[in-house]
Write an enzyme that holds these catalytic residues in place. Sequence first.
Site, short mmCIF file in Angstrom:
data_model
loop_
_atom_site.label_atom_id
_atom_site.label_comp_id
_atom_site.label_asym_id
_atom_site.label_seq_id
_atom_site.Cartn_x
_atom_site.Cartn_y
_atom_site.Cartn_z
N LYS A 140 0.83 -1.22 0.00
CA LYS A 140 0.00 0.00 0.00
C LYS A 140 0.86 1.26 0.00
CE LYS A 140 -2.06 -1.09 3.86
NZ LYS A 140 -1.35 -2.38 4.12
N ARG A 156 -9.86 0.29 8.72
CA ARG A 156 -9.40 -1.06 9.04
C ARG A 156 -10.44 -1.81 9.87
NH1 ARG A 156 -3.38 0.33 9.23
NH2 ARG A 156 -2.34 -1.51 8.46
N ARG A 209 11.61 -5.24 5.20
CA ARG A 209 11.30 -3.82 4.92
C ARG A 209 12.28 -2.91 5.66
NH1 ARG A 209 5.24 -1.69 5.38
NH2 ARG A 209 5.29 -2.61 7.47
N ARG A 267 11.15 -1.03 11.06
CA ARG A 267 10.05 -0.68 11.95
C ARG A 267 9.98 -1.66 13.11
NH1 ARG A 267 4.72 0.50 8.37
NH2 ARG A 267 3.81 -0.63 10.12
N ARG A 322 -0.29 -8.77 13.85
CA ARG A 322 -0.81 -7.77 12.91
C ARG A 322 -1.56 -8.46 11.77
NH1 ARG A 322 4.11 -4.84 10.90
NH2 ARG A 322 2.67 -3.62 9.64
#
Length: 213
Positions: A13, A89, A128, A157, A168
């Site tokens: 996204k 969400r 990431r 992160r 998550r």
Amino acid sequence: MNLLIMGLPGAGKGTQGAKIVEKFGLIHISTGDMFRAAIANQTEMGLLAKSYIDKGELVPDEVTNGIVKERLSQKDIAERGFLLDGYPRTIEQAQALDAALSALEIQLDGVINIDVNPESLVERLSGRIIHKETGETFHKIFNPPAAGYDENDYYQREDDKPETVKRRLDVNISQGAPILEHYRKENLVTDIEGNQDIQDVFADIEKALSNLK
Ligand code: ADP
Ligand code: AMP
């Protein structure tokens, strides 16, 4: 043009969102980025959000709805259009968004849903890396910064660590389906094959958006 971009954590996204807003001049509203900025600034809301984000849980709806509604009310939104990333969400957030947009007399033009095989998401999230200076997202293997880059210029992160990633994904899988259904009923959703190269995903999104404009 006013758009939502949806997909599980790691679907792409943020990566595709950056390309879309650059190409179409839209305002990128990422609730995750807003929370991370509030955490960095050590605001009261940031501290509250952090206690949920660190566990891989969702920040409570009333907090999240509040920050989105406030951002959507600013006047640049009506002038330029927006891409909402990471929101809604929960179904309650989708209802709050409908109400906020209707009060502002803003119409949603489309929902881009990036579909990715859940098995590949852990690999995407664990690799990431984010450029400290610009906030730009990369991947150690799939989308590395320029050759010979200095690892110290990038960070991982906190919530991309394996313990948090699993929670998550569970939370987002269970909450996501009814939201997509909500927008499918309105005929707003375009499904995009996310299991392909970043450029190919973007080419498919561009095609979908050219039909909307
Ligand atoms: P999201 O915003 O949906 O959580 P990101 O855009 O941050 O996802 O992407 C998650 C990670 O996967 C990043 O490291 C990114 O570079 C990488 N990535 C994004 N799209 C692809 C793709 N199509 N193929 C491989 N890796 C990708
Ligand atoms: P993201 O950057 O979109 O992956 O979001 C990072 C984290 O911020 C999520 O795991 C949640 O804890 C929180 N968050 C972001 N967007 C929302 C939202 N719409 N509702 C609740 N929590 C959110």
